[in-house]
Design a protein around this motif. Structure first.
Motif, PDB file in Angstrom:
ATOM      1  N   HIS A 289     -10.904  -7.191  -3.784  1.00 49.04           N
ATOM      2  CA  HIS A 289      -9.516  -6.836  -4.199  1.00 49.04           C
ATOM      3  C   HIS A 289      -8.929  -7.914  -2.811  1.00 49.04           C
ATOM      4  CE1 HIS A 289     -10.099  -4.061  -1.038  1.00 49.04           C
ATOM      5  NE2 HIS A 289     -11.232  -3.202  -1.685  1.00 49.04           N
ATOM      6  N   GLY A 290      -7.448  -7.856  -3.610  1.00 50.13           N
ATOM      7  CA  GLY A 290      -6.734  -9.169  -2.233  1.00 50.13           C
ATOM      8  C   GLY A 290      -5.300  -8.245  -2.889  1.00 50.13           C
ATOM      9  N   ASN A 291      -4.271  -9.802  -2.254  1.00 55.62           N
ATOM     10  CA  ASN A 291      -2.855  -9.845  -2.707  1.00 55.62           C
ATOM     11  C   ASN A 291      -3.115 -10.916  -3.958  1.00 55.62           C
ATOM     12  OD1 ASN A 291      -2.596  -8.031  -0.213  1.00 55.62           O
ATOM     13  ND2 ASN A 291      -2.232  -9.857   0.723  1.00 55.62           N
ATOM     14  N   ASP A 292      -3.494 -11.183  -4.464  1.00 57.34           N
ATOM     15  CA  ASP A 292      -3.305 -12.451  -5.518  1.00 57.34           C
ATOM     16  C   ASP A 292      -4.346 -12.414  -6.419  1.00 57.34           C
ATOM     17  OD1 ASP A 292      -2.695 -13.800  -7.346  1.00 57.34           O
ATOM     18  OD2 ASP A 292      -2.115 -15.195  -6.196  1.00 57.34           O
ATOM     19  N   ILE A 293      -4.558 -11.512  -7.504  1.00 61.61           N
ATOM     20  CA  ILE A 293      -5.944 -11.038  -8.140  1.00 61.61           C
ATOM     21  C   ILE A 293      -5.334 -11.543  -9.280  1.00 61.61           C
ATOM     22  CG2 ILE A 293      -7.286  -9.632  -8.739  1.00 61.61           C
ATOM     23  CD1 ILE A 293      -6.311  -7.599  -6.859  1.00 61.61           C
TER      24      ILE A 293
END
Length: 148
Positions: A125-129
């Motif tokens: 997961h992350g900030n721009d998926i």
């Protein structure tokens, strides 16, 4: 509008709606802008916030042949994770398939509705998926994006 349910870890989830033009959602303590597009009956109905699984739903009244289709998760700054369906895979009408990460807690390999991607530990997961379903000819049939 399409309704989604998103896992946020620890067994919790949050439901939200988004349209092809986008929307906003909060989960896991972060606010995300969302957008999605579809050219068929397949969509991603749930994506676990802890990276354990992604679920694909067939909204049509007929089975969809997904042989050699790919599920790709792209996160800015990380290598893409990609699962390729077996050549003869079909998803039944109004059915869901869960693709588990190889080391996910609670994972099950019980085809045709529970599959394990043994080459990845997590869907990350992350900030721009971006989650993308790609057909056997390389065409995107579904795409969703979440940006924090």
């Amino acid at each position: 509008k399409q309704w989604y349910q998103r896992g946020v870890g620890g067994g919790a989830s949050v439901a939200f709606s988004a349209s092809a033009s986008g929307g906003r959602v909060s989960f896991g303590g972060q606010n995300y802008s969302t957008e999605s597009s579809s050219s068929g009956s397949l969509s991603i109905s749930e994506s676990d916030g802890g990276g354990n699984y992604i679920k694909i739903y067939n909204d049509s009244g007929s089975a969809v042949g997904m042989g050699n289709y790919k599920l790709r998760r792209s996160i800015r700054g990380l290598a893409d994770a990609e699962y390729t369906f077996s050549p003869n895979y079909k998803l039944g009408p109004r059915k869901t398939v869960t693709i588990w990460a190889g080391r996910a807690e609670g994972r099950r390999n019980d085809p045709p509705f529970q599959l394990v991607h043994s080459r990845i530990d997590s869907w990350e997961h992350g900030n721009d998926i971006s989650n993308i379903i790609i057909d056997d000819r390389g065409n995107e049939v579904y795409r969703e994006r979440f940006v924090c």
